[in-house]
Write an enzyme that holds these catalytic residues in place. Structure first.
Site, short mmCIF file in Angstrom:
data_model
loop_
_atom_site.label_atom_id
_atom_site.label_comp_id
_atom_site.label_asym_id
_atom_site.label_seq_id
_atom_site.Cartn_x
_atom_site.Cartn_y
_atom_site.Cartn_z
N LYS A 6 16.04 22.10 -10.26
CA LYS A 6 15.37 20.88 -10.70
C LYS A 6 16.30 19.87 -11.35
CE LYS A 6 10.86 20.95 -10.91
NZ LYS A 6 10.08 19.83 -10.48
N GLU A 46 9.72 9.05 -16.68
CA GLU A 46 8.32 9.43 -16.91
C GLU A 46 7.86 9.02 -18.30
OE1 GLU A 46 7.50 13.62 -15.22
OE2 GLU A 46 9.68 13.42 -15.25
N HIS A 63 0.83 -1.22 0.00
CA HIS A 63 0.00 0.00 0.00
C HIS A 63 0.87 1.27 0.00
CE1 HIS A 63 -3.35 -2.73 1.20
NE2 HIS A 63 -2.40 -3.28 1.94
N SER A 102 15.11 22.26 -15.48
CA SER A 102 13.94 23.08 -15.76
C SER A 102 14.40 24.41 -16.32
CB SER A 102 13.15 23.30 -14.47
OG SER A 102 12.33 24.45 -14.60
#
Ligand code: ARG
Length: 459
Positions: free
Chosen positions: A284, A291, A157, A278
């Site tokens: 970043k 992704e 979980h 970024s």
């Protein structure tokens, strides 16, 4: 020409669109090598069987080599008037050797030709994928070996559950990759029959030797039914199924990398090569490749659905709908190749923050099960009661802001008098993972044995 306003356009427009909707050359030119291979096998067999005389056959075989050299040097032109790679190649062959080129298509249809070409292409794609899956497994095995004893929190979980080792976690992905390999290999074995010689749909009256062309092209034999031979696309759907499953696995690992690379987790730092910055936020380091692997898995599943929808209602044998089989398979292969290479690169170059992983494993009461097991083993407490006692210990530790192994022994005894100081032997995360010696468990020695076994299976 009676209508200067629209006559020309009316006569020409639909024909142009017809050409456009009909043509597959923009994508099936990718199969030119397979198409030439199939033609070489076919003409050699036609000569062998005395269907085409030896002189013409030799000139066709030589001409096909010239076409190969031409494509190699110039690429394949997207000439829509030539419709597909089969007609394009036949036209090139005629340019090279003249009218004898017309004998190549004896006892053959584009229907069995395209089925053969596409099978050869999918088979090559599977071989490339298997090689990429091998490289992926080597990357996982190397990092698993390095981290066979590195403690991290195991989750259910997405809540801290029990400590495991990073090596064990990475080896879970090796198991998935092994199943992927076996699925692709299985699909390859099942599809490996040659449709060539099925002709348009009914077979042919020419005395073909289908066994010979099958053998020349590396098939185990010819397909047994000519209708099925030209209209079967199971092999492509099965390839896509294997690819979709493989992509799902990669996507789960990608998702873990995205999570692990986030600041709240801080379990992994992706190398510069596999990170992006970024344009506005200087701090970043984004896991874009992970992704995109996660994203591409969705597109790959879309490719599978696309071809299933193309095939689901088609009467036997060939229908032009089937021309739509290639774009999803090509797209899938490109995407899966990228995903496998990207995940392999990320696994190879990631820095695992093992101190942080250990700290999180220690902070989540992840050895509570070990305490309950100790009560069962050492004090003869029934597991359900041990579970309850441990729950009270966890509540106490949480209230005091302590880890389980930091609680004073008096506090433990106050909760249940059957507890004594020996319990601290099992409350550390290292003791916990070391105790998980059941077959397939996370104990470091088990992980090392699993790595040895997987390496042997790979070689
Ligand atoms: N370009 C076609 C395809 O990819 C080749 C087969 C065409 N056959 C036919 N009878 N029109 O499916």
């Amino acid at each position: 020409d009676s209508n200067q306003m629209w006559g020309g356009r009316f006569a020409e427009g639909p024909a142009a669109v017809m050409r456009e909707i009909n043509a597959s050359i923009p994508f099936d030119k990718r199969m030119w090598r397979q198409d030439l291979r199939g033609s070489q096998a076919h003409i050699a067999m036609l000569a062998q069987q005395g269907i085409v005389d030896a002189g013409d056959a030799a000139s066709i075989a030589h001409g096909l080599e010239q076409v190969a050299a031409y494509y190699e040097a110039n690429g394949v032109a997207e000439d829509l008037t030539l419709e597909d790679i089969h007609m394009q190649t036949e036209a090139r062959l005629a340019d090279a050797i003249g009218p004898a080129a017309g004998r190549l298509h004896t006892a053959r249809s584009r229907n069995d030709q395209v089925a053969t070409d596409f099978k050869l292409w999918v088979r090559d794609a599977i071989d490339q994928t298997l090689a990429a899956l091998t490289a992926f497994q080597h990357a996982l095995l190397n990092r698993a070996e390095e981290h066979a004893a590195s403690v991290m929190p195991g989750f259910t979980h997405l809540q801290s559950a029990q400590p495991v080792t990073l090596g064990h976690h990475l080896m879970a992905y090796v198991e998935m990759a092994r199943r992927d390999v076996s699925r692709f290999a299985d699909a390859r074995a099942r599809m490996n029959l040659s449709p060539l010689g099925s002709a348009a749909l009914a077979g042919t009256g020419f005395p073909l030797d289908r066994q010979a062309t099958a053998a020349a092209l590396g098939f185990d034999g010819p397909t047994r039914n000519s209708l099925d031979g030209v209209s079967d696309r199971d092999f492509a759907i099965e390839y896509l199924t294997c690819a979709a499953q493989c992509a799902l696995h990669l996507s789960r690992l990608a998702e873990e990398f995205v999570l692990w690379a986030s600041q709240p987790f801080g379990f992994v730092s992706l190398s510069d090569q596999w990170s992006t910055g970024s344009s506005i936020m200087p701090q970043k380091r984004n896991p874009d490749a992970a992704e995109l692997v996660r994203g591409h898995a969705g597109r790959i599943a879309g490719c599978l659905v696309s071809l299933m929808m193309t095939m689901k209602g088609l009467p036997l044998a060939y229908s032009k709908d089937m021309q739509d089989d290639k774009p999803p398979v090509f797209e899938c292969h490109d995407l899966l190749g990228l995903c496998l290479a990207a995940m392999t690169g990320m696994v190879e170059s990631a820095t695992f923050r093992t101190e942080r992983m250990r700290a999180v494993a220690e902070s989540g009461f992840a050895t509570a099960t070990d305490l309950a097991d100790w009560l069962v083993r050492e004090a003869g407490v029934p597991f359900r009661e041990a579970h309850h006692i441990t729950g009270r210990v966890v509540a106490r530790a949480e209230a005091q802001g302590l880890r389980l192994d930091e609680l004073p022994v008096e506090d433990l005894i106050a909760i249940d008098s059957r507890i004594d100081a020996r319990v601290f032997d099992v409350l550390s995360v290292d003791a916990s993972v070391a105790s998980r010696t059941s077959f397939g468990g996370t104990a470091p020695d088990n992980v090392r044995a699993a790595i040895r076994e997987a390496r042997e299976a790979l070689s």
